[in-house]
Motif scaffolding. Structure first.
Motif, mmCIF file in Angstrom:
data_model
loop_
_atom_site.group_PDB
_atom_site.id
_atom_site.type_symbol
_atom_site.label_atom_id
_atom_site.label_comp_id
_atom_site.label_asym_id
_atom_site.label_seq_id
_atom_site.Cartn_x
_atom_site.Cartn_y
_atom_site.Cartn_z
ATOM 1 N N GLU A 109 25.613 13.637 15.032
ATOM 2 C CA GLU A 109 25.363 13.520 16.471
ATOM 3 C C GLU A 109 24.404 12.383 16.799
ATOM 4 O OE1 GLU A 109 24.103 17.181 18.196
ATOM 5 O OE2 GLU A 109 25.700 18.350 17.271
ATOM 6 N N ILE A 110 23.326 12.260 16.017
ATOM 7 C CA ILE A 110 22.353 11.216 16.354
ATOM 8 C C ILE A 110 22.877 9.826 15.999
ATOM 9 C CG2 ILE A 110 20.415 12.803 16.073
ATOM 10 C CD1 ILE A 110 19.787 11.423 13.418
ATOM 11 N N PHE A 111 23.684 9.709 14.937
ATOM 12 C CA PHE A 111 24.210 8.395 14.586
ATOM 13 C C PHE A 111 25.362 7.975 15.489
ATOM 14 C CE2 PHE A 111 22.266 9.163 10.294
ATOM 15 C CZ PHE A 111 21.391 8.084 10.347
ATOM 16 N N GLU A 112 25.948 8.938 16.184
ATOM 17 C CA GLU A 112 26.957 8.602 17.183
ATOM 18 C C GLU A 112 26.320 8.276 18.523
ATOM 19 O OE1 GLU A 112 29.526 11.944 17.282
ATOM 20 O OE2 GLU A 112 30.631 11.399 15.459
ATOM 21 N N PRO B 90 24.267 5.842 20.590
ATOM 22 C CA PRO B 90 23.800 4.447 20.513
ATOM 23 C C PRO B 90 22.328 4.286 20.847
ATOM 24 C CG PRO B 90 25.194 4.777 22.446
ATOM 25 C CD PRO B 90 25.307 6.018 21.622
ATOM 26 N N LYS B 91 21.777 5.225 21.633
ATOM 27 C CA LYS B 91 20.358 5.147 21.983
ATOM 28 C C LYS B 91 19.486 5.309 20.747
ATOM 29 C CE LYS B 91 18.392 8.690 23.859
ATOM 30 N NZ LYS B 91 17.983 9.758 24.806
ATOM 31 N N ILE B 92 19.847 6.200 19.841
ATOM 32 C CA ILE B 92 19.060 6.421 18.632
ATOM 33 C C ILE B 92 19.151 5.208 17.707
ATOM 34 C CG2 ILE B 92 18.756 7.890 16.608
ATOM 35 C CD1 ILE B 92 17.975 9.201 19.221
ATOM 36 N N ILE B 93 20.347 4.677 17.545
ATOM 37 C CA ILE B 93 20.521 3.516 16.663
ATOM 38 C C ILE B 93 19.721 2.328 17.169
ATOM 39 C CG2 ILE B 93 22.186 1.929 15.641
ATOM 40 C CD1 ILE B 93 22.393 4.800 14.652
ATOM 41 N N SER B 94 19.792 2.068 18.472
ATOM 42 C CA SER B 94 19.064 0.928 19.035
ATOM 43 C C SER B 94 17.556 1.141 18.946
ATOM 44 C CB SER B 94 19.487 0.685 20.484
ATOM 45 O OG SER B 94 19.159 1.814 21.291
ATOM 46 N N SER B 95 17.099 2.378 19.134
ATOM 47 C CA SER B 95 15.666 2.644 19.067
ATOM 48 C C SER B 95 15.137 2.447 17.650
ATOM 49 C CB SER B 95 15.372 4.064 19.547
ATOM 50 O OG SER B 95 15.950 5.024 18.684
ATOM 51 N N VAL B 96 15.909 2.836 16.647
ATOM 52 C CA VAL B 96 15.503 2.608 15.255
ATOM 53 C C VAL B 96 15.429 1.112 14.965
ATOM 54 C CG1 VAL B 96 16.176 2.911 12.829
ATOM 55 C CG2 VAL B 96 16.341 4.827 14.414
ATOM 56 N N GLY C 137 17.774 20.910 15.929
ATOM 57 C CA GLY C 137 18.485 20.236 14.838
ATOM 58 C C GLY C 137 18.463 18.725 15.003
ATOM 59 N N LYS C 138 18.755 18.251 16.215
ATOM 60 C CA LYS C 138 18.732 16.804 16.469
ATOM 61 C C LYS C 138 17.315 16.256 16.386
ATOM 62 C CE LYS C 138 21.243 15.012 19.673
ATOM 63 N NZ LYS C 138 21.866 14.695 20.974
ATOM 64 N N ILE C 139 16.344 17.039 16.850
ATOM 65 C CA ILE C 139 14.949 16.590 16.774
ATOM 66 C C ILE C 139 14.517 16.431 15.321
ATOM 67 C CG2 ILE C 139 12.566 17.244 17.276
ATOM 68 C CD1 ILE C 139 13.576 18.623 19.808
ATOM 69 N N MET C 140 14.837 17.406 14.487
ATOM 70 C CA MET C 140 14.463 17.340 13.080
ATOM 71 C C MET C 140 15.221 16.236 12.349
ATOM 72 S SD MET C 140 12.076 19.474 12.657
ATOM 73 C CE MET C 140 11.344 20.957 13.340
ATOM 74 N N ALA C 141 16.489 16.048 12.682
ATOM 75 C CA ALA C 141 17.266 14.973 12.053
ATOM 76 C C ALA C 141 16.711 13.603 12.443
ATOM 77 C CB ALA C 141 18.737 15.090 12.459
ATOM 78 N N THR C 142 16.346 13.451 13.712
ATOM 79 C CA THR C 142 15.746 12.193 14.161
ATOM 80 C C THR C 142 14.403 11.961 13.486
ATOM 81 O OG1 THR C 142 16.821 12.474 16.310
ATOM 82 C CG2 THR C 142 15.053 10.855 16.169
ATOM 83 N N GLY C 143 13.596 13.026 13.348
ATOM 84 C CA GLY C 143 12.323 12.901 12.646
ATOM 85 C C GLY C 143 12.495 12.491 11.205
ATOM 86 N N THR C 144 13.521 13.022 10.536
ATOM 87 C CA THR C 144 13.792 12.635 9.149
ATOM 88 C C THR C 144 14.191 11.172 9.057
ATOM 89 O OG1 THR C 144 14.540 14.902 8.677
ATOM 90 C CG2 THR C 144 15.169 13.182 7.110
#
Length: 272
Positions: A57-60, A62-68, A238-245
């Motif tokens: 979910e987080i890799f799909e 685009p906001k997460i990818i761009s923020s990283v 789940g998404k919060i923990m995955a993003t934190g990882t």
């Protein structure tokens, strides 16, 4: 017998400290691999079937990818600039005597002691006046302000520990000031440079206050993106923990790569 008992107590104490330190990371990673029902179960579920749905979910998104990517650009640029500017300054403070040296040293160290929240509003108004809000440059500059004292502090102590006889021998061989710094102090100062680089990268990568105040949508960093999930009545743990990882992983990899050079730096450059 008493020595063995003391070593045993020491070993058990180290294990307890290690477990206390690593348990939050273990909990974050395992929570990112649980489904929603296991995450909300009470008592906690220790044995479960791992799932990668939260990472998918987080890799799909685009906001997460761009923020990283924004965090990577800002943290890398800040770390490189802090090392390039801080190492020569540390060398000058370690090996030269000049007027105002103690005042300059205090100025460097006192910059790191200032509470970031005190400068948040003045920095915001200044960035707004200069038109730097929501840009990479404003975060790089403010992070450099706090990272440069760390580099100067650590590298100055590292350079002071290098025997001055090496520099004197190089001068007798006709080496220039720059060559002495490049061939002797930088190789032997790798441990201090590596440690200061780790601290600079970690601070730049994890910083939230200024990233939250000085950015909007164009240059949103990973920590800010992680906080955006915490809204509404149902929190996607789940998404919060995955993003934190995902946020922790680059810092861990960088620290492991740089730490390899710490011991090597102690034996490099001492001989011609």
């Amino acid at each position: 017998m008493s020595m063995r008992f003391g070593r045993g107590i020491h070993f058990v104490g180290l294990l307890l400290v290690l477990a206390f330190t690593l348990f939050p990371f273990y909990w974050m990673v395992t929570s990112s691999l649980k489904d929603q029902s296991d995450l909300l179960a009470s008592p906690p579920v220790w044995l479960f079937t791992p799932t990668l749905d939260h990472y998918r979910e987080i890799f799909e998104d685009p906001k997460i990818i761009s923020s990283v990517m924004h965090s990577l650009i800002i943290a890398t640029s800040t770390t490189l600039l802090a090392i390039v500017l801080g190492a020569p300054a540390a060398y000058a403070l370690a090996r030269f005597e000049f007027r105002g040296k103690s005042d300059l040293w205090f100025w460097f160290i006192s910059n790191r002691m200032i509470s970031p929240i005190v400068l948040a509003l003045p920095v915001y108004l200044l960035a707004q006046t200069l038109g730097l809000l929501d840009t990479h440059l404003v975060l790089i500059l403010i992070y450099l302000t706090f990272n440069l004292p760390i580099v100067v502090w650590i590298c100055t102590d590292q350079f002071r520990s290098i025997p001055s006889e090496l520099e004197q021998a190089a001068r007798l061989d006709g080496a220039s000031q720059f060559l002495i710094f490049w061939r002797i102090y930088l190789p032997l100062g790798v441990p201090g440079i590596a440690v200061s680089a780790i601290f600079s990268f970690i601070f730049s990568w994890n910083e939230l206050l200024y990233a939250l105040v000085l950015t909007r949508r164009a240059v949103q960093t990973a920590p800010v993106a992680a906080t955006s999930f915490m809204s509404g009545y149902e929190l996607p743990w789940g998404k919060i923990m995955a993003t934190g990882t995902v946020i922790v992983l680059p810092v861990t990899i960088f620290a492991l790569l740089v730490s390899r050079h710490m011991v090597r730096g102690l034996t490099m450059g001492a001989t011609k």
